[in-house]
Design a protein around this motif. Structure first.
Motif, PDB file in Angstrom:
ATOM      1  N   ASP A 184      42.568  32.692  46.885  1.00  0.00           N
ATOM      2  CA  ASP A 184      43.944  32.756  46.377  1.00  0.00           C
ATOM      3  C   ASP A 184      44.153  34.109  45.698  1.00  0.00           C
ATOM      4  O   ASP A 184      43.313  34.532  44.888  1.00  0.00           O
ATOM      5  CB  ASP A 184      44.210  31.640  45.367  1.00  0.00           C
ATOM      6  N   THR A 185      45.248  34.773  46.011  1.00  0.00           N
ATOM      7  CA  THR A 185      45.491  36.108  45.463  1.00  0.00           C
ATOM      8  C   THR A 185      46.824  36.158  44.732  1.00  0.00           C
ATOM      9  O   THR A 185      47.833  35.644  45.202  1.00  0.00           O
ATOM     10  CB  THR A 185      45.475  37.168  46.585  1.00  0.00           C
ATOM     11  N   PHE A 186      46.793  36.808  43.564  1.00  0.00           N
ATOM     12  CA  PHE A 186      47.985  36.953  42.729  1.00  0.00           C
ATOM     13  C   PHE A 186      48.158  38.418  42.355  1.00  0.00           C
ATOM     14  O   PHE A 186      47.172  39.117  42.072  1.00  0.00           O
ATOM     15  CB  PHE A 186      47.848  36.132  41.441  1.00  0.00           C
ATOM     16  N   PHE A 187      49.413  38.854  42.343  1.00  0.00           N
ATOM     17  CA  PHE A 187      49.728  40.195  41.853  1.00  0.00           C
ATOM     18  C   PHE A 187      50.790  40.053  40.781  1.00  0.00           C
ATOM     19  O   PHE A 187      51.842  39.434  40.999  1.00  0.00           O
ATOM     20  CB  PHE A 187      50.235  41.095  42.973  1.00  0.00           C
ATOM     21  N   ILE A 188      50.495  40.598  39.605  1.00  0.00           N
ATOM     22  CA  ILE A 188      51.390  40.488  38.446  1.00  0.00           C
ATOM     23  C   ILE A 188      51.951  41.868  38.156  1.00  0.00           C
ATOM     24  O   ILE A 188      51.207  42.792  37.812  1.00  0.00           O
ATOM     25  CB  ILE A 188      50.630  39.943  37.230  1.00  0.00           C
ATOM     26  N   LEU A 189      53.243  42.020  38.320  1.00  0.00           N
ATOM     27  CA  LEU A 189      53.932  43.293  38.091  1.00  0.00           C
ATOM     28  C   LEU A 189      54.744  43.176  36.814  1.00  0.00           C
ATOM     29  O   LEU A 189      55.596  42.281  36.682  1.00  0.00           O
ATOM     30  CB  LEU A 189      54.845  43.616  39.274  1.00  0.00           C
ATOM     31  N   VAL A 190      54.463  44.054  35.866  1.00  0.00           N
ATOM     32  CA  VAL A 190      55.083  43.962  34.534  1.00  0.00           C
ATOM     33  C   VAL A 190      55.817  45.260  34.228  1.00  0.00           C
ATOM     34  O   VAL A 190      55.346  46.357  34.546  1.00  0.00           O
ATOM     35  CB  VAL A 190      54.016  43.698  33.456  1.00  0.00           C
ATOM     36  N   GLU A 220      62.695  43.267  47.766  1.00  0.00           N
ATOM     37  CA  GLU A 220      62.532  42.875  49.162  1.00  0.00           C
ATOM     38  C   GLU A 220      61.321  43.567  49.786  1.00  0.00           C
ATOM     39  O   GLU A 220      60.595  42.968  50.587  1.00  0.00           O
ATOM     40  CB  GLU A 220      63.809  43.222  49.950  1.00  0.00           C
ATOM     41  N   TRP A 221      61.088  44.818  49.402  1.00  0.00           N
ATOM     42  CA  TRP A 221      59.908  45.544  49.891  1.00  0.00           C
ATOM     43  C   TRP A 221      58.634  44.843  49.429  1.00  0.00           C
ATOM     44  O   TRP A 221      57.694  44.652  50.207  1.00  0.00           O
ATOM     45  CB  TRP A 221      59.935  46.977  49.372  1.00  0.00           C
ATOM     46  N   LEU A 222      58.601  44.430  48.179  1.00  0.00           N
ATOM     47  CA  LEU A 222      57.447  43.699  47.657  1.00  0.00           C
ATOM     48  C   LEU A 222      57.236  42.397  48.415  1.00  0.00           C
ATOM     49  O   LEU A 222      56.105  42.037  48.766  1.00  0.00           O
ATOM     50  CB  LEU A 222      57.640  43.398  46.165  1.00  0.00           C
ATOM     51  N   ARG A 223      58.342  41.697  48.708  1.00  0.00           N
ATOM     52  CA  ARG A 223      58.259  40.436  49.444  1.00  0.00           C
ATOM     53  C   ARG A 223      57.705  40.666  50.851  1.00  0.00           C
ATOM     54  O   ARG A 223      56.881  39.898  51.346  1.00  0.00           O
ATOM     55  CB  ARG A 223      59.652  39.814  49.509  1.00  0.00           C
ATOM     56  N   ASP A 224      58.140  41.753  51.475  1.00  0.00           N
ATOM     57  CA  ASP A 224      57.662  42.078  52.823  1.00  0.00           C
ATOM     58  C   ASP A 224      56.170  42.382  52.839  1.00  0.00           C
ATOM     59  O   ASP A 224      55.456  42.048  53.788  1.00  0.00           O
ATOM     60  CB  ASP A 224      58.417  43.290  53.389  1.00  0.00           C
ATOM     61  N   LYS A 225      55.682  43.054  51.787  1.00  0.00           N
ATOM     62  CA  LYS A 225      54.274  43.459  51.727  1.00  0.00           C
ATOM     63  C   LYS A 225      53.365  42.346  51.216  1.00  0.00           C
ATOM     64  O   LYS A 225      52.148  42.440  51.341  1.00  0.00           O
ATOM     65  CB  LYS A 225      54.115  44.679  50.814  1.00  0.00           C
ATOM     66  N   ALA A 226      53.941  41.300  50.659  1.00  0.00           N
ATOM     67  CA  ALA A 226      53.146  40.281  49.970  1.00  0.00           C
ATOM     68  C   ALA A 226      52.250  39.498  50.913  1.00  0.00           C
ATOM     69  O   ALA A 226      51.076  39.263  50.611  1.00  0.00           O
ATOM     70  CB  ALA A 226      54.064  39.330  49.214  1.00  0.00           C
ATOM     71  N   GLY A 227      52.785  39.066  52.059  1.00  0.00           N
ATOM     72  CA  GLY A 227      52.005  38.180  52.912  1.00  0.00           C
ATOM     73  C   GLY A 227      51.644  36.921  52.137  1.00  0.00           C
ATOM     74  O   GLY A 227      52.514  36.225  51.608  1.00  0.00           O
ATOM     75  N   THR A 230      50.686  35.949  46.044  1.00  0.00           N
ATOM     76  CA  THR A 230      51.739  35.442  45.166  1.00  0.00           C
ATOM     77  C   THR A 230      52.060  36.505  44.126  1.00  0.00           C
ATOM     78  O   THR A 230      51.164  36.970  43.417  1.00  0.00           O
ATOM     79  CB  THR A 230      51.280  34.149  44.469  1.00  0.00           C
ATOM     80  N   ILE A 231      53.334  36.898  44.048  1.00  0.00           N
ATOM     81  CA  ILE A 231      53.746  37.981  43.146  1.00  0.00           C
ATOM     82  C   ILE A 231      54.664  37.429  42.059  1.00  0.00           C
ATOM     83  O   ILE A 231      55.667  36.768  42.348  1.00  0.00           O
ATOM     84  CB  ILE A 231      54.487  39.103  43.901  1.00  0.00           C
ATOM     85  N   LEU A 232      54.309  37.724  40.813  1.00  0.00           N
ATOM     86  CA  LEU A 232      55.182  37.405  39.680  1.00  0.00           C
ATOM     87  C   LEU A 232      55.581  38.702  39.000  1.00  0.00           C
ATOM     88  O   LEU A 232      54.730  39.524  38.658  1.00  0.00           O
ATOM     89  CB  LEU A 232      54.477  36.492  38.676  1.00  0.00           C
ATOM     90  N   TYR A 233      56.885  38.879  38.817  1.00  0.00           N
ATOM     91  CA  TYR A 233      57.426  40.042  38.111  1.00  0.00           C
ATOM     92  C   TYR A 233      57.850  39.602  36.715  1.00  0.00           C
ATOM     93  O   TYR A 233      58.524  38.581  36.541  1.00  0.00           O
ATOM     94  CB  TYR A 233      58.625  40.602  38.874  1.00  0.00           C
ATOM     95  N   ILE A 234      57.455  40.384  35.708  1.00  0.00           N
ATOM     96  CA  ILE A 234      57.713  40.037  34.308  1.00  0.00           C
ATOM     97  C   ILE A 234      58.361  41.223  33.603  1.00  0.00           C
ATOM     98  O   ILE A 234      57.918  42.364  33.759  1.00  0.00           O
ATOM     99  CB  ILE A 234      56.398  39.688  33.571  1.00  0.00           C
ATOM    100  N   HIS A 235      59.400  40.962  32.834  1.00  0.00           N
ATOM    101  CA  HIS A 235      59.990  41.970  31.950  1.00  0.00           C
ATOM    102  C   HIS A 235      60.410  41.269  30.664  1.00  0.00           C
ATOM    103  O   HIS A 235      60.380  40.033  30.592  1.00  0.00           O
ATOM    104  CB  HIS A 235      61.168  42.686  32.637  1.00  0.00           C
ATOM    105  N   LYS A 239      61.339  36.429  33.860  1.00  0.00           N
ATOM    106  CA  LYS A 239      60.295  36.476  34.887  1.00  0.00           C
ATOM    107  C   LYS A 239      60.895  36.036  36.213  1.00  0.00           C
ATOM    108  O   LYS A 239      61.843  35.232  36.251  1.00  0.00           O
ATOM    109  CB  LYS A 239      59.138  35.543  34.500  1.00  0.00           C
ATOM    110  N   THR A 240      60.348  36.557  37.307  1.00  0.00           N
ATOM    111  CA  THR A 240      60.841  36.239  38.641  1.00  0.00           C
ATOM    112  C   THR A 240      59.663  36.124  39.593  1.00  0.00           C
ATOM    113  O   THR A 240      58.864  37.066  39.701  1.00  0.00           O
ATOM    114  CB  THR A 240      61.802  37.336  39.162  1.00  0.00           C
ATOM    115  N   TRP A 241      59.558  35.006  40.299  1.00  0.00           N
ATOM    116  CA  TRP A 241      58.570  34.896  41.365  1.00  0.00           C
ATOM    117  C   TRP A 241      59.115  35.620  42.575  1.00  0.00           C
ATOM    118  O   TRP A 241      60.124  35.220  43.150  1.00  0.00           O
ATOM    119  CB  TRP A 241      58.279  33.438  41.698  1.00  0.00           C
ATOM    120  N   ILE A 242      58.457  36.698  42.970  1.00  0.00           N
ATOM    121  CA  ILE A 242      58.915  37.497  44.117  1.00  0.00           C
ATOM    122  C   ILE A 242      58.478  36.838  45.414  1.00  0.00           C
ATOM    123  O   ILE A 242      59.178  36.858  46.423  1.00  0.00           O
ATOM    124  CB  ILE A 242      58.360  38.925  44.038  1.00  0.00           C
ATOM    125  N   SER A 243      57.296  36.269  45.421  1.00  0.00           N
ATOM    126  CA  SER A 243      56.794  35.577  46.612  1.00  0.00           C
ATOM    127  C   SER A 243      55.910  34.417  46.178  1.00  0.00           C
ATOM    128  O   SER A 243      55.493  34.325  45.038  1.00  0.00           O
ATOM    129  CB  SER A 243      56.001  36.536  47.484  1.00  0.00           C
TER     130      SER A 243
END
Length: 243
Positions: A184-190, A220-227, A230-235, A239-243
Motif C-alpha cells: 500500500d502506498t501513500f503520498f502526503i502533500l502539505v 488533476e495532474w497529481l490524480r493522473d500520476k497517482a495510479g 493514495t494522495i492526501l493534500y493538506i493545508h 484537507k483533500t483526498w486527491i486519489s
C-alpha cells in the motif's frame, strides 16, 4: 482486520489543521506520522516483525567485518525488527520517508558499504512519501500565472504549462510506483499556504480565478500520476483526498 493506514494519515492532517504552528519542516510531519504508526501497532501488539532469516548479506572489508559480525549476532539473538522505520533504504538507491514491514520479514538484510542497511521491497506492507511545499502560493508554471491566456486554456493545456520539475514530485511517484502491487502506498502533500487552491478557499483567494484554474490543473495532474498511490493534500484550512 488490518491496520487502516488511511485513517492514520488523516489523523496527521487533522493535527496539522488544528495546530499548524507545530509543523515547520518535513521532519516534523515524518516524526508525527512515525509516532502515530508505532502507537497504533503497539496498541494491537503488532509493533514488531518476526524475521525468518535474521542475517546480513553483502561483503565488507578489513576491520569493518567485526562491526558487521556484532550487528548480525544481535540481530539473530533478537529475531525481530521494529515494523516502522524512518528514511529506509529499500532496493538499490531508493529511500522512503517511512515504511512499515509486514508482520513477518522473509528476506535477509543487505549490509551496504560501511554499515548502511538495505531492505527487500517484498517485505513491506506500506510505504509513505511526504512532501512539504513551503512558502509557495500556487503551482509553478512555465508562463506567467497572471496571463489572461490561462482563462482560454482547457484542463489539458493548463497541465502542459505546469512546471512539474520544480518540486520534484514526479520522482516521488516513481519511487512509490517501483514497489510491488502488494504494498500500500501513500503520498502526503502539505502546503503552509493553499498551494493547490483546494477548498475551502480563504476569502482573499476566491477572486484569484487564474490561480484557481492552475491549482485545479495541478490536482488533476497529481490524480493522473497517482495510479494506485493514495494522495492526501493538506493545508492549514483543510484537507483533500486527491486519489
Amino acid at each position: 482486520m488490518g491496520v487502516e493506514y488511511g485513517g492514520i494519515v488523516e489523523q496527521l492532517a487533522d493535527e496539522f489543521i488544528k495546530y499548524p504552528i507545530e509543523f515547520g519542516t518535513e521532519a516534523d510531519l515524518r516524526v508525527h506520522l512515525y509516532n502515530s504508526l508505532v502507537d497504533t501497532l503497539a496498541e494491537r501488539g503488532e509493533e514488531m516483525a518476526t524475521v525468518q532469516n535474521p542475517r546480513l548479506v553483502g561483503d565488507t572489508k578489513s576491520y569493518k567485518q567485526s562491526y558487521k559480525d556484532v550487528v548480525e549476532k544481535r540481530f539473530q539473538e533478537r529475531g525481530e525488527i521494529e515494523r516502522v522505520r524512518l528514511n529506509a533504504s529499500v532496493g538499490k538507491r531508493t529511500k522512503f520517508d517511512i515504511i512499515v514491514f509486514n508482520g513477518t520479514v522473509n528476506n535477509p538484510v543487505e549490509w551496504v558499504r560501511s554499515g548502511s542497511k538495505r531492505f527487500s521491497n517484498d517485505d513491506l506492507a506500506t510505504a509513505f512519501g511526504i512532501k512539504f511545499i513551503k512558502n509557495k502560493c500556487y503551482p509553478p508554471t512555465t508562463c506567467s500565472v497572471n496571463s489572461d491566456e490561462l482563462l482560454k486554456m482547457d484542463l489539458e493545456e493548463l497541465q502542459s504549462i505546469l512546471n512539474t520539475d520544480e518540486n520534484s514530485l514526479l520522482g516521488e511517484f516513481e519511487k512509490l510506483h517501483s514497489l510491488p502491487d502488494s504494498v500500500d502506498t501513500f503520498f502526503i502533500l502539505v502546503s503552509n499556504n493553499n498551494y493547490l487552491f483546494a477548498d475551502p478557499l480563504a476569502e482573499s483567494e476566491e477572486s484569484e480565478t487564474k490561480k484557481q484554474r492552475v491549482g485545479m490543473a495541478a490536482r488533476e495532474w497529481l490524480r493522473d500520476k497517482a495510479g494506485d498511490i493514495t494522495i492526501l493534500y493538506i493545508h492549514p484550512r483543510g484537507k483533500t483526498w486527491i486519489s
